[in-house]
Design an enzyme around this catalytic site. Sequence first.
Site, PDB file in Angstrom:
ATOM      1  N   CYS A  48      -1.160  -0.993  -2.572  1.00  0.00           N
ATOM      2  CA  CYS A  48       0.035  -0.181  -2.844  1.00  0.00           C
ATOM      3  C   CYS A  48       0.343   0.031  -4.323  1.00  0.00           C
ATOM      4  CB  CYS A  48       1.237  -0.804  -2.143  1.00  0.00           C
ATOM      5  SG  CYS A  48       1.095  -0.709  -0.351  1.00  0.00           S
TER       6      CYS A  48
ATOM      7  N   GLU B  29       2.359  -7.458   2.555  1.00  0.00           N
ATOM      8  CA  GLU B  29       1.256  -8.135   3.233  1.00  0.00           C
ATOM      9  C   GLU B  29       1.400  -9.635   2.997  1.00  0.00           C
ATOM     10  OE1 GLU B  29      -2.601  -6.500   2.258  1.00  0.00           O
ATOM     11  OE2 GLU B  29      -1.901  -4.492   2.741  1.00  0.00           O
TER      12      GLU B  29
ATOM     13  N   TYR C 223       6.112 -13.571 -12.705  1.00  0.00           N
ATOM     14  CA  TYR C 223       5.071 -14.565 -12.991  1.00  0.00           C
ATOM     15  C   TYR C 223       3.954 -13.899 -13.787  1.00  0.00           C
ATOM     16  CZ  TYR C 223       6.978 -18.029  -9.822  1.00  0.00           C
ATOM     17  OH  TYR C 223       7.787 -18.953  -9.237  1.00  0.00           O
TER      18      TYR C 223
ATOM     19  N   PHE D 121       8.516  -0.968   3.581  1.00  0.00           N
ATOM     20  CA  PHE D 121       8.617  -1.892   2.438  1.00  0.00           C
ATOM     21  C   PHE D 121       8.024  -3.267   2.725  1.00  0.00           C
ATOM     22  CE2 PHE D 121      12.041   1.222   1.989  1.00  0.00           C
ATOM     23  CZ  PHE D 121      11.815   1.680   0.705  1.00  0.00           C
TER      24      PHE D 121
HETATM   25  N1  LIG Z   1      -0.462  -2.222   3.254  1.00  0.00           N
HETATM   26  C1  LIG Z   1       0.774  -2.360   2.825  1.00  0.00           C
HETATM   27  O1  LIG Z   1       1.197  -3.440   2.419  1.00  0.00           O
HETATM   28  C2  LIG Z   1       1.719  -1.188   2.818  1.00  0.00           C
HETATM   29  C3  LIG Z   1       3.097  -1.419   2.657  1.00  0.00           C
HETATM   30  C4  LIG Z   1       3.959  -0.328   2.671  1.00  0.00           C
HETATM   31  C5  LIG Z   1       3.457   0.955   2.792  1.00  0.00           C
HETATM   32  N2  LIG Z   1       2.111   1.155   2.928  1.00  0.00           N
HETATM   33  C6  LIG Z   1       1.623   2.522   3.113  1.00  0.00           C
HETATM   34  O2  LIG Z   1       1.321   2.705   4.495  1.00  0.00           O
HETATM   35  C7  LIG Z   1       0.188   3.573   4.642  1.00  0.00           C
HETATM   36  C8  LIG Z   1      -0.884   2.873   5.445  1.00  0.00           C
HETATM   37  O3  LIG Z   1      -1.331   1.754   4.716  1.00  0.00           O
HETATM   38  P1  LIG Z   1      -2.246   0.614   5.367  1.00  0.00           P
HETATM   39  O4  LIG Z   1      -2.393  -0.443   4.350  1.00  0.00           O
HETATM   40  O5  LIG Z   1      -1.727   0.285   6.718  1.00  0.00           O
HETATM   41  O6  LIG Z   1      -3.620   1.429   5.518  1.00  0.00           O
HETATM   42  P2  LIG Z   1      -4.939   1.001   6.323  1.00  0.00           P
HETATM   43  O7  LIG Z   1      -6.058   1.604   5.572  1.00  0.00           O
HETATM   44  O8  LIG Z   1      -4.921  -0.459   6.590  1.00  0.00           O
HETATM   45  O9  LIG Z   1      -4.782   1.735   7.727  1.00  0.00           O
HETATM   46  C9  LIG Z   1      -4.829   3.129   7.903  1.00  0.00           C
HETATM   47  C10 LIG Z   1      -5.420   3.398   9.272  1.00  0.00           C
HETATM   48  O10 LIG Z   1      -5.295   4.776   9.587  1.00  0.00           O
HETATM   49  C11 LIG Z   1      -6.419   5.164  10.342  1.00  0.00           C
HETATM   50  N3  LIG Z   1      -6.535   6.623  10.359  1.00  0.00           N
HETATM   51  C12 LIG Z   1      -6.977   7.468   9.397  1.00  0.00           C
HETATM   52  N4  LIG Z   1      -6.895   8.749   9.825  1.00  0.00           N
HETATM   53  C13 LIG Z   1      -6.387   8.727  11.061  1.00  0.00           C
HETATM   54  C14 LIG Z   1      -6.054   9.709  12.019  1.00  0.00           C
HETATM   55  N5  LIG Z   1      -6.239  11.014  11.771  1.00  0.00           N
HETATM   56  N6  LIG Z   1      -5.560   9.332  13.213  1.00  0.00           N
HETATM   57  C15 LIG Z   1      -5.372   8.016  13.480  1.00  0.00           C
HETATM   58  N7  LIG Z   1      -5.663   7.030  12.624  1.00  0.00           N
HETATM   59  C16 LIG Z   1      -6.159   7.370  11.409  1.00  0.00           C
HETATM   60  C17 LIG Z   1      -7.567   4.435   9.668  1.00  0.00           C
HETATM   61  O11 LIG Z   1      -8.705   4.338  10.509  1.00  0.00           O
HETATM   62  C18 LIG Z   1      -6.924   3.068   9.389  1.00  0.00           C
HETATM   63  O12 LIG Z   1      -7.134   2.171  10.443  1.00  0.00           O
HETATM   64  C19 LIG Z   1      -0.222   3.948   3.225  1.00  0.00           C
HETATM   65  O13 LIG Z   1       0.388   5.166   2.875  1.00  0.00           O
HETATM   66  C20 LIG Z   1       0.340   2.819   2.386  1.00  0.00           C
HETATM   67  O14 LIG Z   1       0.598   3.212   1.063  1.00  0.00           O
HETATM   68  C21 LIG Z   1       1.247   0.107   2.957  1.00  0.00           C
END
Ligand SMILES: NC(=O)c1ccc[n+]([C@@H]2O[C@H](COP(=O)([O-])OP(=O)(O)OC[C@H]3O[C@@H](n4cnc5c(N)ncnc54)[C@H](O)[C@@H]3O)[C@@H](O)[C@H]2O)c1
Length: 441
Positions: free
Chosen positions: A266, A158, A257, A155
């Site tokens: 997300c 960023e 807002y 949760f």
């Molecule tokens: N960004 C956010 O604020 C946030 C918050 C909560 C949940 N999430 C969820 O978390 C998940 C990740 O989001 P993110 O923003 O960190 O994504 P991101 O795109 O920043 O990072 C994903 C990473 O996974 C790597 N990857 C892909 N396939 C791979 C594999 N087979 N082995 C190892 N690494 C691999 C990619 O190279 C990339 O660096 C998503 O499901 C997203 O919905 C994101």
Amino acid sequence: MNITVIGSGYVGLVSGTCFAEMGNTVTCVDTDPDKIEKLKQGDIPIFEPGLEAMVLKNVKDNNLFFTTELEKALQNAEIAFIAVGTPTGADGAADLQYVLAVAKSIGQLMQKKIIVVDKSTVPIGTADKVKATIQKELDARDSNLEFEVVSNPEFLKEGAAIADFMKPDRVVIGADSEFAFKKMKEVYAPFFRSHDRFIAMDLRSAEMTKYAANAMLATKISFMNEIANICEKVGADANQVRIGVGSDQRIGYSFIYPGAGYGGSCFPKDVKALTKIAKENGYTAQLITAVEEVNNAQKLVIAQKIITRFGEDLTGFTFGFWGLAFKPGTDDMREAPSIYVIKELVKRGAQIKAYDPKAIDEAKEHYLKEVQNITYAASKYDVLKDSDALVLLTEWKEFRSPDFEEIKVQLKKPVIFDGRNQYIAYDLENKGWEYYRIGKN
Ligand SMILES: NC(=O)c1ccc[n+]([C@@H]2O[C@H](COP(=O)([O-])OP(=O)(O)OC[C@H]3O[C@@H](n4cnc5c(N)ncnc54)[C@H](O)[C@@H]3O)[C@@H](O)[C@H]2O)c1
């Protein structure tokens, strides 16, 4: 504890670093060799307040390691977190290819009992798919190694990811064994010293909780944007309405807002995915579908205001942009309203000068790479020279109290479009400015 985090993006890198900060030994894995090489060199590929210092400290203390080799990372791991992307697929559903590829690799490479934790946001039933995928690979190896699959949606926000992870409102754990719950409690206990914020539930409910939370927040935003659009029609001021409505404790001030719509990695994809999940299960999610539709239209409201003011053909006009990231505190531009507004104006012949404290590289290298007619500036005042108007789209703190005299000197005319509803000082209309904002005509 020995922990592996697979996927070293926003979630993986922040989670891995925070687990390391608590004294665990953490290996962060990624298939992107450039990313891993950068991290090994101490070069942090994303901007997140406080992250760089925490990564460097834990690398130095030998708590945090980076590798592209999953096999090596799994050797001693008791827990493996899957934190890879789940982007929107062609049909609107979450694309599970990365999650299932990781599950397959774990099944092929694991050498001892392990808990596999889905931290990625995944459709309901994914834990079962992960389980089946791992088991299939173990069967193919004639292996009777044991494993557990847990759902632990993330949760964090960023821009405040470290703070959120270190002091979570709650940690949701979906599992189907006491062993898994006990182990997950051990991992998270250091994050809540004063009182337990651990919420245990079944796997599917944990997976659903993440989608429900994001859909609720997106709904608040779209609701308020819709109210703002009605305010404009009826001569009310959305900002005054926001304050009047937010003061009701049952509603609250957060996420109401009016603005240029939600973006990021997300809300857009999770709202879309939830609609799809409902549809696949024979239910039409009318409200959630409308949340997305309102948001898609909202992204262009500020562009429409510019067109109304300057005309359909924007050839010969230049617009200075403050803010490109989808929100302050991050360099993330995924689904940022700025992309949509800038493309709409450029399509009509406009020139753009843009400034963002952190996201310019992302814009140049990815999200606005194909866009002609755009130049970037090193400071917020540099974009204004010879521009016809200032457009504010991301509410970075440095835009909150700018030097209006300086802006007036630089701009051709004192015209501001505020995509964040009165983020810039109020009362500009009375000080000789043309000030356009969301939620007020
Ligand atoms: N960004 C956010 O604020 C946030 C918050 C909560 C949940 N999430 C969820 O978390 C998940 C990740 O989001 P993110 O923003 O960190 O994504 P991101 O795109 O920043 O990072 C994903 C990473 O996974 C790597 N990857 C892909 N396939 C791979 C594999 N087979 N082995 C190892 N690494 C691999 C990619 O190279 C990339 O660096 C998503 O499901 C997203 O919905 C994101």
